[in-house]
Design an enzyme around this catalytic site. Structure first.
Site, short mmCIF file in Angstrom:
data_model
loop_
_atom_site.label_atom_id
_atom_site.label_comp_id
_atom_site.label_asym_id
_atom_site.label_seq_id
_atom_site.Cartn_x
_atom_site.Cartn_y
_atom_site.Cartn_z
N CYS B 74 37.68 38.61 41.80
CA CYS B 74 37.40 40.03 41.98
C CYS B 74 37.03 40.61 40.61
CB CYS B 74 38.61 40.69 42.63
SG CYS B 74 39.23 42.21 41.97
N GLY B 76 36.41 43.55 39.46
CA GLY B 76 37.15 44.74 39.04
C GLY B 76 38.51 44.39 38.47
N CYS B 77 39.14 43.38 39.07
CA CYS B 77 40.46 42.95 38.60
C CYS B 77 40.34 42.40 37.19
CB CYS B 77 41.02 41.85 39.48
SG CYS B 77 41.01 42.19 41.24
N VAL B 78 39.27 41.64 36.97
CA VAL B 78 39.09 40.99 35.68
C VAL B 78 38.87 42.04 34.59
CG1 VAL B 78 37.65 39.38 34.39
CG2 VAL B 78 38.19 38.91 36.80
N THR B 81 42.12 43.95 33.48
CA THR B 81 43.23 43.18 32.93
C THR B 81 43.49 43.47 31.43
OG1 THR B 81 42.95 41.49 34.58
CG2 THR B 81 44.17 40.86 32.62
#
Lengths: 554, 175
Positions: B74, B76-78, B81
């Site tokens: 995903c 967006g998750c990366v 972070t």
């Protein structure tokens, strides 16, 4: 204070505000009723509703709002219309995971868009629908309470001798002369009525015969049932009272049933299709499912149930072959067959390492898609797994990434070490699927190493697929017995009210002249036939039709 | 008699208000597709970290907690972070924790990611999407801001910008 004065009847009885017919003699008090000569409005015996007051307070006003049957009917109609609209498109709770904000517009166009925007995509759980149900519930309680108590009192202490107008304005009326002594005449009629299972009360020159009064309580019993039903529905929203969720279980695996202490195992999932010979001509060649079956085992977990670092202690409690409409059932929990997924998903491959120069092969070794082993020794060579991508792609910066967590296009980065290779090892990228290998040009990525080595699955035997997954719908509902009880009581009330009729016959004798009036809450035809039959029994022959108080058409 | 009648009226209205209020309130808070909302308690979980140690939601009671659902697949998750890591370092001295719950990927993918981004906050592995389902997740990333009293202050769906994150964490620490 004119309203107060009006409640006193000519017979001297003091009635509460809102009384239509005098509680004692039955004389019409309502000015409109008094001036008319049509059959009397006998609803609730003409009593005043409990809450009818001459100067209501704010609480009384709210109470009166809910006490009105007209309001109740409107609430029910609005609720029915809303419930109907809710059936037009699939409701949100029918999907396990989807995005409602785009689904409705995408599938149904602008109607779908507004359907979603107005909240109809979640009709039955919406606050306004629940609000309507709460209002109907309130109305049920208040309407019933306001009518049943005064009605009970009115029917419990009935005056036997009624006003003449009360009798002549019933729907079934007889007037004539009584032959012989009045008391004996009345006794003879009473005997006839008793044979028809009437309870007869007599009082100097007047008679009241009544039967099946209990049928009047039918609607209130029905309402009590409905209230229990609604309360039981409310109970379902309390935590722990109901569960409705889904588990997917791959064949051979055991998974925890969410929100319970149970685990469920899918021993085998079977899907059977009809053979062409069994299908009608127009369906030949199509896949028609004959059977979806999950051979399931339910386990009770006694210890280490929610600690993933330990293995839960499971004991088998039941097993069942679940098919559609035949769920596994244990201790109130039911597991229904809901769906399945048999699309082939790569689970593992068993490739061999080929030294292209010598033609020697090393291996095979097992490479799992999920949580693979990190080191492999193949003859003089070793492979160290450094990176894996389940669904390989390049991101906007040109960096390798994964598009999803499903092994749609798996890719693995190894470090290959061994004779004739760099001491630190050399990276080697491996795409198990042939199409991906070409699409992402594995040989170009691997460069010179690709000329010396190849990783290859020698045959289809070396490819393992993930087992078929079954999805089960887990349901649990502790409120169900209460819902049944409520529904049962409500049905019983309906039965009481509709299969029996409350029938009453009043009679008064004034100097040898008989005035008889009879009332029933339904089936006036039967009422007239019964009166005619009783009169025939004492020698008065009248046509039932002639008893019809001509001013009505029933 | 008269005061008795008034008492019954008041009692019935009180019953309607309590039961009806509960029913309507329940339907109001339950909407949103199963995602626990503001003011609610998030579903409890017991998950393993990368060292095989069990972590439970209850372990974080009394601390301001950020629960971030993420996956390497995903984007967006990366991107969020590094910002989460920065926040974690910045507030390291306060009763504050960040828990990243990975969306049922495998060990290698998670450990590589942790190394690549130098993540020092707790990373937990969901298994077979159980916790993800219990939280009713429909898109990723999704981040829950849980107050020390265990109730949800806010839920953020999608990738957070630096400012979105900073505002919420500051507010969370003040609660």
């Amino acid at each position: 204070m004119s309203a107060f004065e009006n409640t006193k009847c000519t017979c001297g009885h003091q009635n509460p505000t809102g009384t239509v017919l005098c509680e004692s003699c039955g004389y019409p008090l309502d000015p409109e009723e008094e001036s008319s000569d049509a059959p009397l409005e006998m609803r609730y015996d003409g009593i005043a509703r409990r809450s009818q007051k001459s100067n209501p307070s704010p609480i009384d006003r709210v109470w009166n709002f809910f006490s009105s049957v007209k309001v109740a009917v409107r609430l029910i109609v609005i609720t029915l219309i809303a419930a109907m609209i809710g059936t037009i498109f699939t409701q949100e709770n029918a999907f396990i995971s989807f995005d409602p904000s785009t689904y409705y517009e995408g599938k149904y166009g602008w109607i779908g868009k507004w359907y979603y925007k107005l909240g109809f995509s979640n009709t039955y759980e919406s606050w306004w629908f629940i609000g309507l149900l709460v209002m109907i519930g309130t109305s049920l309680v208040i309407c019933s309470l306001d009518r049943v108590l005064p009605l009970y009192r009115a029917l419990n202490k009935q005056q036997i001798r009624k006003h003449e107008q009360f009798l002549t304005r019933q729907r079934t009326v007889y007037t004539g002369a009584a032959e012989g002594p009045e008391a004996a005449w009345t006794e003879r009629l009473a005997a006839q009525l008793k044979r028809k299972r009437y309870k007869v009360h007599m009082e100097n020159g007047a008679l009241l015969a009544e039967k099946n009064r209990f049928s009047r309580w039918g609607p209130y019993v029905n309402h009590i049932g409905l209230i229990i039903f609604l309360l039981a529905v409310l109970l379902r929203t309390l935590p722990g009272w109901s569960i409705d969720n889904y588990v997917t279980v791959p064949e051979g695996q055991t998974v925890k049933v969410p929100e319970t202490k149970y685990y469920i195992k899918n021993e085998k999932f079977t899907i059977d299709y009809y053979a062409d010979a069994e299908l009608p001509t127009e369906l030949k060649g199509t896949a028609r499912a004959k059977l979806y079956e999950t051979q399931a085992v339910l386990y009770d977990c006694s210890a280490d149930c929610d600690d993933p670092s330990k293995t839960p202690k499971l004991t088998e409690v039941t097993r069942h072959d679940i098919i559609v409409n035949d769920p596994l059932s244990y201790d109130g929990i039911k597991a229904y067959q809901f769906g399945f997924d048999d699309t082939p998903k790569l689970k593992a491959v068993n490739p061999v390492l080929i030294d292209k120069q010598t033609g020697k092969t090393y291996g095979p070794f097992k490479l799992d898609m999920r949580n693979p082993q990190l080191d492999y020794a193949l003859g003089p060579y070793t492979l160290e797994l450094r990176q894996s991508y389940m669904d390989f792609a390049l991101n906007s910066d040109g960096q390798p990434t994964t598009k999803s967590r499903e092994p749609n296009a798996p890719a693995f980065v190894f470090v290959l070490k061994g004779p004739g290779l760099d001491e630190k090892g050399e990276p080697y990228m491996y795409f198990p699927k042939q199409t991906d290998k070409e699409r992402f040009s594995q040989d170009v990525i691997n460069g010179k190493l690709a000329e010396r080595f190849d990783l290859k699955v020698p045959s289809m035997d070396g490819v393992e697929f993930a087992p078929v997954e079954t999805s089960l719908n887990i349901r649990y509902d502790r409120a169900m017995p209460y819902i049944w009880v409520g529904a049962g009581i409500s049905m019983f009330g309906l039965l009481l009210g509709s299969y029996w009729q409350h029938r009453r016959i009043w009679l008064r004798l004034d100097n040898g002249r008989v005035t008889l009036g009879a009332h029933t809450n339904k089936n006036n035809y039967g009422m007239r036939a019964e009166v005619a039959s009783a009169l025939r029994g004492i020698g008065i022959v009248v046509e039932p039709k002639s008893l019809d108080n001509g001013r009505n058409k029933s | 008699m008269k005061s008795n009648r008034r008492l019954i009226q008041v009692l019935i209205f009180l019953g309607v208000l309590i039961l009806g209020g509960y029913a309507i309130g329940h339907s109001l808070f339950a909407s949103g597709g199963g995602l626990p909302g503001k003011g609610q308690t998030p579903p409890s979980f017991a998950l393993l970290d990368m060292d095989g140690k069990t972590h439970r939601l209850e372990d974080y009671k009394g601390k301001a907690l950020v629960i971030n659902f993420w996956g390497t697949f995903c984007p967006g998750c990366v991107t969020e972070t590094p910002d989460l890591e920065e926040q974690y370092k910045k507030h390291g001295d306060k009763p504050f924790e960040i828990v990243g719950i990975n969306l049922s990927e495998d060990n290698l993918a998670i450990s590589n990611f942790i190394k690549q981004y130098g993540v020092s906050y707790t990373m937990l592995q969901d298994n077979n999407r159980q916790v993800e389902r219990a939280y009713g997740l429909k898109s990723y990333p999704t981040t829950f801001f849980v107050k020390p009293d265990g109730t949800i202050m806010d839920v953020f769906i999608g990738a957070m910008g630096k400012q979105d994150m900073d505002e919420r964490i500051t507010k969370l620490l003040a609660s």
